[in-house]
Design a protein around this motif. Sequence first.
Motif, short mmCIF file in Angstrom:
data_model
loop_
_atom_site.label_atom_id
_atom_site.label_comp_id
_atom_site.label_asym_id
_atom_site.label_seq_id
_atom_site.Cartn_x
_atom_site.Cartn_y
_atom_site.Cartn_z
N SER A 60 -69.43 -58.01 -21.13
CA SER A 60 -70.39 -57.41 -20.20
C SER A 60 -69.75 -56.24 -19.46
N LEU A 71 -73.06 -64.65 -29.64
CA LEU A 71 -73.29 -63.80 -28.48
C LEU A 71 -74.58 -64.18 -27.76
N ALA A 118 -70.04 -62.97 -21.33
CA ALA A 118 -70.15 -62.27 -20.05
C ALA A 118 -68.78 -61.93 -19.48
N TYR A 122 -74.96 -66.05 -23.85
CA TYR A 122 -75.72 -65.60 -22.68
C TYR A 122 -76.83 -66.59 -22.32
N ASN A 148 -73.32 -73.89 -28.17
CA ASN A 148 -73.12 -72.59 -28.79
C ASN A 148 -72.93 -72.71 -30.30
N TRP A 205 -66.80 -67.99 -27.21
CA TRP A 205 -68.18 -67.57 -27.02
C TRP A 205 -68.99 -68.57 -26.20
N SER A 245 -65.74 -54.41 -22.69
CA SER A 245 -67.11 -53.89 -22.53
C SER A 245 -67.34 -52.63 -23.35
N PRO A 296 -74.56 -70.44 -21.11
CA PRO A 296 -73.16 -70.19 -20.76
C PRO A 296 -72.41 -71.48 -20.41
N GLY A 322 -67.21 -67.39 -22.77
CA GLY A 322 -68.49 -66.71 -22.81
C GLY A 322 -68.40 -65.21 -22.92
#
Length: 809
Positions: free
Chosen positions: A660, A550, A656, A554, A563, A650, A666, A557, A654
């Motif tokens: 998000s 995570l 987001a 962020y 990652n 991830w 979310s 991205p 991503g």
Amino acid sequence: MATADEKGYSSSTEQFQMNNLRARNVPDVPEDVDFLMEHLNDPNYDLRARPPSFISVEDKKSITKFDTDADSQFSERYSTSRAESRNSTAIDFDDESPYPEVRAAVSSVDDPFMPVNTFRMWFLGIIFTLLVSGLNMVFSMRYPSIFITGIVAQLVSLPLGRGMARVLPTTTFNTFGYKWSFNPGPFSIKEHVCITVMANVVTGGAYSTDVVLTQRVFYGMSTPLSYQILLAVGSQVLGFAFGGLLRQFVVWPASMIWPGALVNSALFNTLHKNYNKRERGHMTRERFFLIAAGCSFVWYWIPGYLFTALSMFNWVCWIAPNNVVVNALFGSNTGLGMSILSFDWSMIAFIGSPLVTPWWSQMNTGIAFIIIFWILTPILYFTNAWNTAYFPISMNRVFDNTGIPYDVKQIITNGVFDQEKYSAYSPVFMPTTLALAYGLCFAAFPAIFVHTFLWFRKDIVRRFRSSLKDERDVHSRLMQYYPEVPMWWYAIVGCVSFTFFCVSIEIFPTQLPIWAAVVGIVIAGILSIPLAMLQAITNQQVPTQVMHELIAGYMLPGKPIANVIFKTIGYITTNQAINFAGDLKLGHYMKIPPRVMFSVQVVAAVIACIWVTLLQDWMLSNVVDICTPQQAQGFRCPGSTTFATASVIWGAVGPARMFSPGAPYSALLWFFLIGTLLPIPFYFLARRFPLSFYRYINIPVFFAGLGAMPPASGINYVSWVLWGFIFNYVIRRIYFRWWMRYNYILSAALDSGAAIAMVVVFFALGLPKPGGIEFNWWGNTIWMNTADANGIPFKTPPTDGKIGPLTWK
């Protein structure tokens, strides 16, 4: 002289010296309060049975007021100038541990002249390092697979060591003044411990091999061998430096009992000590172990090969094999496992031996499982939250909007996320249990910090100033005979490994800048102390991979390789530090010289990193169709496929786009707030009612104990809790002496018998031909012919064939 009314408590020593004491003030609270508060954050300590000779904190302070010089030694020993240990159980337990688990498994005597740093130890240790790491590397790429644990090396190395003691020459050599021999005498228990530790260090191989496999197989990148080795050694050994820092927090204190190390210690003592002196009709522990291991070996063949339905015991689904609702609730493959039971020890112990984990810790996990996965999950699933009803209720894979597994290659161009391809293909959909599993990870992360701050903040501050000499149990006192490893030894290992890692990510286009690697290492260092303390007390591991993914998602991205490398350096550094600390605790219990333990751990880790890297590189270059569903020998790389999928979810798509505000999942962000707030009320309730059950409520374990979901199901968790209730609650309370004598031996025997049986079944029946030698009958097929095994969802896709929104970003 103080009167009887003025004195709240009097030990025999104080009575002897009564005439030399000045008058002191009477505490305005009962002395029990000091004891309760001092041990409140140690749920393994029975507060209702405090040692009778306990000297309260106020009494300790008053002892410093003695007038005579004759009292100086007594005063210094218990004065407040010493770095106090919260696990100090006062005078009674200077020569014994206050924990019955430790007294049952660990010897309180030591022979410092017992041979340990021998040729036999190094020879067998390196052999098992190569065998265990290499075989686990090969097996991890195959489905069905098998995992060789350190306990197999522990059992096999004993006859080999004793055999070497019989055949090796006993000639003594003098090398630069150092006298040594190939055969210094009988094969010792300390040699055996070091060999097993070398195997334990390398059972997982090198975590970075999944990164390399993902790059080569799923992204089509070429990876130089130099890069692979530097990445493996740099990431895998770095955690050892943090392991040295953890010594004063989770190795030296007696309250950090490490239940896993207790099992190993009990087995070592059983294998090496002579228990032929019977205790009035009691069976010797050695004989008990052999009988139990033999029974475990024989029994495994039934659920493991002859009647596999007893392993995947979804008996309710046999009654209604095509009822989707019944299979979703009671299934054990893609269902929630409400069938409850399994008769396969490997399934019962899938998340760890239930005989080892303390009962209060198991209760946290069991209650959390029922609330999250047997109450909340069905509500979300059958109301079609997040469109989950179009997919199986429990699975560790993600899906596209047609209901099939997500094809990550369709949204990647040159190893980087492609927005146009993503918009043309599909958003990512998760099954209900997988989505909630991510939410639990979100909750566990802040809960770790809040819980640690509330319960252990004073201890951590004290332990920054403490040393082994400040610990008062017998094991710490015995270990003071051996010279400790200087902290700069660990610092050198950390600097060298960090240099290797930085070189590896710079010489190859990994998309990961060095500053991001430093962030990952800092996070790993911050997490290492609280996570190690939790595992030492609860025997529960807290998975943190999702949080690293995570954070990297962020920070960087659209860069999947960056990652997974960030996750690797962050997760494995913490994980290795904890594993190293656990082995150091085993060495502490078995009285292994710390510098020998340091050597065997470092050497084993470095050898394994190089060996598994070379082995995987050869397999990727020479095994046809490796990591594909149609691979003839079964080398389909199931774990690495999941690893690669996570890199896209991830790193490419991503967090987001998924978590998000305004994103489909979310709502899971509320788990961060829940994890932050929930430890607080239980902490204050425990302080208000110190003898109540509130002190056993551990919120990080409550959330993180469910880290095996999915692919685990209810039959794993509930069977685990039921066995734990029987042995660690009922038998421990009613037949305590039996539990002290045999519980950990039984755990080791069940693990050993099942592990050896799995190896035999795999080699004898799984390898002779493609697909293995099958035994086809109703008992081996009934559980496969169900909606649960076939992963049939509650709802069929819409008529237009598309699940979810028509457009997405």
